[in-house]
Design a protein around this motif. Structure first.
Motif, short mmCIF file in Angstrom:
data_model
loop_
_atom_site.label_atom_id
_atom_site.label_comp_id
_atom_site.label_asym_id
_atom_site.label_seq_id
_atom_site.Cartn_x
_atom_site.Cartn_y
_atom_site.Cartn_z
N LYS A 1 0.85 -1.19 0.00
CA LYS A 1 0.00 0.00 0.00
C LYS A 1 0.89 1.24 0.00
CE LYS A 1 -3.92 -2.02 2.53
NZ LYS A 1 -4.74 -1.95 3.76
N GLY A 2 0.39 2.32 -0.59
CA GLY A 2 1.17 3.55 -0.69
C GLY A 2 0.88 4.53 0.43
N ASN A 3 1.05 4.08 1.66
CA ASN A 3 0.73 4.93 2.80
C ASN A 3 1.75 4.70 3.91
OD1 ASN A 3 -0.67 6.69 4.43
ND2 ASN A 3 -2.01 5.12 5.26
N LEU A 4 2.61 5.69 4.15
CA LEU A 4 3.63 5.60 5.19
C LEU A 4 3.07 6.21 6.48
CD1 LEU A 4 6.70 4.85 5.65
CD2 LEU A 4 7.13 7.31 5.40
N LYS A 5 3.12 5.43 7.58
CA LYS A 5 2.55 5.86 8.85
C LYS A 5 3.64 5.98 9.92
CE LYS A 5 0.03 2.22 8.56
NZ LYS A 5 -0.90 1.10 8.82
N ALA A 6 3.33 6.74 10.95
CA ALA A 6 4.29 6.91 12.05
C ALA A 6 4.42 5.60 12.82
CB ALA A 6 3.82 8.02 12.99
N PRO A 7 5.63 5.10 13.00
CA PRO A 7 5.83 3.84 13.73
C PRO A 7 5.92 4.04 15.24
CG PRO A 7 7.91 4.59 12.86
CD PRO A 7 6.88 5.60 12.40
N VAL A 8 5.99 5.31 15.67
CA VAL A 8 6.11 5.64 17.10
C VAL A 8 5.40 6.96 17.36
CG1 VAL A 8 8.34 4.47 17.47
CG2 VAL A 8 8.28 6.86 16.69
N ASN A 9 5.21 7.27 18.61
CA ASN A 9 4.85 8.64 19.00
C ASN A 9 6.14 9.44 19.01
OD1 ASN A 9 2.21 7.92 19.35
ND2 ASN A 9 2.22 8.04 21.58
N GLY A 10 6.17 10.52 18.30
CA GLY A 10 7.41 11.28 18.25
C GLY A 10 7.26 12.58 17.51
N PHE B 1 4.86 11.46 -4.80
CA PHE B 1 4.92 11.53 -3.34
C PHE B 1 4.14 12.75 -2.84
CE2 PHE B 1 8.75 9.23 -4.57
CZ PHE B 1 8.77 8.17 -3.66
N GLU B 2 3.44 12.58 -1.73
CA GLU B 2 2.77 13.72 -1.09
C GLU B 2 3.07 13.67 0.42
OE1 GLU B 2 -1.63 15.71 -0.23
OE2 GLU B 2 -1.48 13.80 -1.31
N THR B 3 3.84 14.64 0.88
CA THR B 3 4.19 14.71 2.30
C THR B 3 3.03 15.32 3.08
OG1 THR B 3 6.51 15.00 1.72
CG2 THR B 3 5.87 15.54 3.97
N LEU B 4 2.65 14.68 4.17
CA LEU B 4 1.47 15.10 4.94
C LEU B 4 1.80 15.74 6.28
CD1 LEU B 4 -0.64 11.87 4.30
CD2 LEU B 4 -0.66 13.99 2.98
N VAL B 5 3.11 15.87 6.59
CA VAL B 5 3.52 16.44 7.88
C VAL B 5 4.60 17.49 7.66
CG1 VAL B 5 2.94 14.42 9.28
CG2 VAL B 5 5.19 14.56 8.15
N LYS B 6 4.90 18.22 8.75
CA LYS B 6 5.93 19.24 8.69
C LYS B 6 6.98 18.99 9.77
CE LYS B 6 3.64 23.19 6.58
NZ LYS B 6 3.45 24.65 6.68
N LYS B 7 8.15 19.58 9.55
CA LYS B 7 9.22 19.47 10.53
C LYS B 7 8.76 20.04 11.87
CE LYS B 7 14.11 20.56 11.26
NZ LYS B 7 15.30 21.25 10.72
N GLU B 8 9.16 19.38 12.96
CA GLU B 8 8.84 19.75 14.34
C GLU B 8 7.39 19.45 14.72
OE1 GLU B 8 10.06 23.69 15.32
OE2 GLU B 8 12.17 23.30 14.86
N GLN B 9 6.63 18.82 13.82
CA GLN B 9 5.26 18.40 14.15
C GLN B 9 5.32 17.14 15.00
OE1 GLN B 9 2.67 17.91 10.78
NE2 GLN B 9 1.30 16.52 11.88
N HIS B 10 4.50 17.10 16.05
CA HIS B 10 4.42 15.88 16.87
C HIS B 10 3.37 14.96 16.26
CE1 HIS B 10 3.51 13.20 20.28
NE2 HIS B 10 4.77 13.41 20.61
N VAL B 11 3.70 13.68 16.15
CA VAL B 11 2.79 12.72 15.53
C VAL B 11 2.56 11.55 16.49
CG1 VAL B 11 3.40 13.31 13.16
CG2 VAL B 11 4.72 11.56 14.37
N SER B 12 1.46 10.87 16.27
CA SER B 12 1.11 9.70 17.08
C SER B 12 1.24 8.44 16.25
CB SER B 12 -0.32 9.83 17.60
OG SER B 12 -0.47 10.99 18.38
N VAL B 13 1.37 7.31 16.93
CA VAL B 13 1.47 6.01 16.24
C VAL B 13 0.32 5.85 15.26
CG1 VAL B 13 1.36 3.52 16.54
CG2 VAL B 13 2.68 4.88 18.14
N GLY B 14 0.65 5.47 14.03
CA GLY B 14 -0.37 5.23 13.03
C GLY B 14 -0.78 6.46 12.24
#
Length: 617
Positions: A506-515, A553-566
């Motif tokens: 699948k073409g969907n990269l997800k956060a593997p951790v909270n970070g 490619f389409e980036t969905l986040v920005k630098k210094e953004q906090h993300v959650s698992v998944g």
């Protein structure tokens, strides 16, 4: 190929200038701001066009808790640093005044309710902190007298009482100044009008029930000290009179004659007509609130204790402020303020429950600071940063606040002075029902903490948190292969660090951790992030895909953004990448793996399961 990772979550080190610039840019710039001001935790904008604001980008800024669009306002929730951020916004936008920014009128008409809420919030917000401090001072003096630490005849008491009571005694003057700013009329004329209402000679006439006559028209003897509604009505009438006078007088004399005739007309008009109407409205409101409260104090306690923070979320809590202040002016007390303390303390209790339960380091830090700010009356960081996002803790707080409010209502507690509901306000609740206040806020706080600890976390959230302590979850679905088998020597040699590879389906990269996102590449093929536990992770999509220059490619986040698992990080067109002749294998590398013992899963399929387990060396 080099990667730079940076970690900085300290609000105290925040670059306020940069945050202000980013907010200003993403609300559409100065030209999109009609009005701007700030309260205890939020920068409040009235934008010419809210569609021009990039809400998602603002929410992703480091230092912004969330964005709320309510009551015609675009509210950026900052937290305790709001003053510093707003000062920078005012300076960068070239605003004349750092307390309120006004540009041209858009000509758009909002609905009456939104206009009223915006007017009330803009009128009371500028001096709400001073008013809260003055109210606490009056409460403390009552406590000192009750404990026989001071007497009412002592010099210290009289001086401090003057300091605490002056704002409330001359409240119409403060309201006139801020209301005039909101209604865009001459502030000093409005203040002079208010000062006339509380002029000593006029107060003496009213207290002695003497009747003056203005060219034969009787002036009803009314005392306007500490009043709210009469001066607000008077300034509203002035806002219609001033433009008329400005049109009548030429530029050469307008600055003198408009104020002259404004005072000559408005002072007697207020004393004869507007003031008595405002006082009548005040009396009706006070009697209505008192009647409803006396009829069913427990129900009033449940409703206000449970739903006060809901009112805060939608911004409609401002409509209660003039009512509560009017109660104190007319009855000498307010029955609602003690109940609201239960609502506030319940949110602080929910934050404590999260603090004790969560294993997420950033969440724990936010919850810990939230407990402190919450018991002192500031709940927005808790609501928008924690309880509302997690849902269950907010419900726990609502239930607890309702129960605590019911207890306070049962004891029919009163507040003798207006201040922000919190532990600091306790001295203002001395007297009837004070024991009920202590019981109610204690129940609200500890019940919310207990309910949140045991019921505020879903099984899914708990499972994720347990995993993320030392395990890293699959960033894509697909087939797991050893990192050493990928066709890229930089990765296969583990020169960049240990890790694992997945052939994606699948073409969907997800956060593997909270970070926190530490690197975002313009081509979209790679993301760097730092887990809340300190692991530095590189996610690389495909071999040599940098040559695609961001295509597919389409980036969905920005630098210094906090993300959650998944959470989604990058969307990529898997089939087009393969059709272009590129290997789409996704590499997940622990770039600081020298600090860990890295254990790789024995499973062969990646589907939201853990792939790497890290053990600190």
């Amino acid at each position: 190929m080099g990667f730079s990772f940076k970690k900085n979550f300290e609000v105290t080190k925040m670059d306020y200038q940069k945050l202000a610039a980013d907010i200003l840019k993403n609300v559409g710039g100065k030209e999109n701001i009609n009005t701007a001001w700030h309260c205890a935790t939020r920068v409040r904008f009235k934008l010419n066009d809210e569609k021009k604001a990039n809400t998602r980008d603002i929410e992703n800024l480091n230092g912004v808790i969330t964005v709320v669009q309510s009551a015609g306002q675009y509210q950026v929730v900052i937290g305790n640093s709001v003053g510093q951020v707003f000062d920078q916004i005012a300076e960068q936008a070239g605003l004349e005044n750092k307390n309120d920014a006004i540009t041209e009128d858009t000509g758009k008409k909002e609905n009456l309710i939104n206009r009223f809420i915006a007017f009330i919030s803009g009128t009371f917000t500028p001096f709400l902190g001073a008013m809260a401090g003055a109210g606490i001072l009056k409460g403390l003096l009552a406590l000192f007298v009750a404990l026989n630490w001071l007497t009412t005849t002592s010099g210290a008491y009289q001086i401090w009482y003057a300091a605490g009571d002056a704002l409330f005694n001359f409240l119409p003057i403060f309201l006139a100044f801020t209301a005039a700013k909101r209604l865009k009329v001459n502030q000093f004329v409005a203040v002079a009008l208010a000062a006339a209402l509380v002029y000593p000679a006029m107060v003496t006439v009213a207290t002695k029930s003497l009747t003056l006559h203005f060219f034969g028209i009787p002036v009803i003897p009314t005392t306007y000290t500490s009043s709210v509604i009469p001066i607000l009505l008077a300034v509203w009438v002035l806002s219609y009179l001033q433009p008329v006078l400005d049109k009548i007088f030429p530029d050469a004399v307008r600055n003198i004659f408009t104020p002259l005739f404004s005072l000559m007309i408005m002072v007697p008009l207020t004393l004869i007509v507007v003031g008595p109407i405002g006082s009548g409205i005040s009396n009706i409101l006070a009697e209505a609130v008192s009647g409803l409260y006396n009829f069913a104090p427990i129900i009033a306690g449940i409703v206000m204790g449970a739903f006060w923070q809901v009112f805060v979320i939608f911004g409609v809590h401002w409509t209660f402020v003039p009512v509560m202040m009017n109660n104190i002016a007319k009855m000498g007390y307010d029955p609602l303020l003690p109940i609201l303390s239960a609502a506030v303390l319940s949110q602080a209790g929910a934050a404590l429950g999260i603090f004790l339960k969560t294993k997420d380091k950033k969440q724990k830090a936010l919850a810990g600071s939230g407990v402190v700010t919450g018991i002192f009356g500031i709940t927005e960081p808790i609501i928008y940063g924690l309880t509302l996002k997690m849902k269950r803790p907010f419900i726990c707080a609502v239930i607890s606040g309702g129960i605590g409010g019911a207890i306070i209502g049962l004891f029919q507690a009163h507040a003798s002075s207006f201040t922000l509901p919190s532990l600091l306000a306790l001295p203002t609740y001395l007297g009837k029902g004070f024991d009920g206040v202590l019981i109610g806020i204690t129940v609200a706080f500890f019940l919310a903490a207990t309910l949140t600890y045991f019921f505020g976390f879903s099984k899914e959230t708990t499972t994720i948190e347990e995993k993320e302590d030392n395990k890293i979850i699959a960033p894509v679905d697909g087939i797991i292969i050893p990192l050493k088998t990928v066709h890229d020597e930089v990765f296969s040699s583990e020169a960049m660090g240990k890790g694992i590879a997945i052939v994606p389906d699948k073409g969907n990269l997800k956060a593997p951790v909270n970070g926190t996102i530490s690197a975002v590449y313009p081509t979209g093929h790679a993301i760097g992030l730092i887990s809340d536990q300190g692991a530095e992770i590189l996610l690389h999509i495909g071999i040599d895909t940098v040559k695609l220059n961001g295509k597919n490619f389409e980036t969905l986040v920005k630098k210094e953004q906090h993300v959650s698992v998944g959470e989604n990080l990058v969307s990529f067109d898997l089939e087009k990448i393969k059709s272009a002749g590129y290997d789409p294998t996704v590499m997940m590398i622990i770039t600081n793996s020298k600090d860990y013992e890295v254990i790789t899963t024995t499973e062969t399929a990646a589907k939201s399961n853990w792939l790497l387990e890290l053990k600190q060396k």
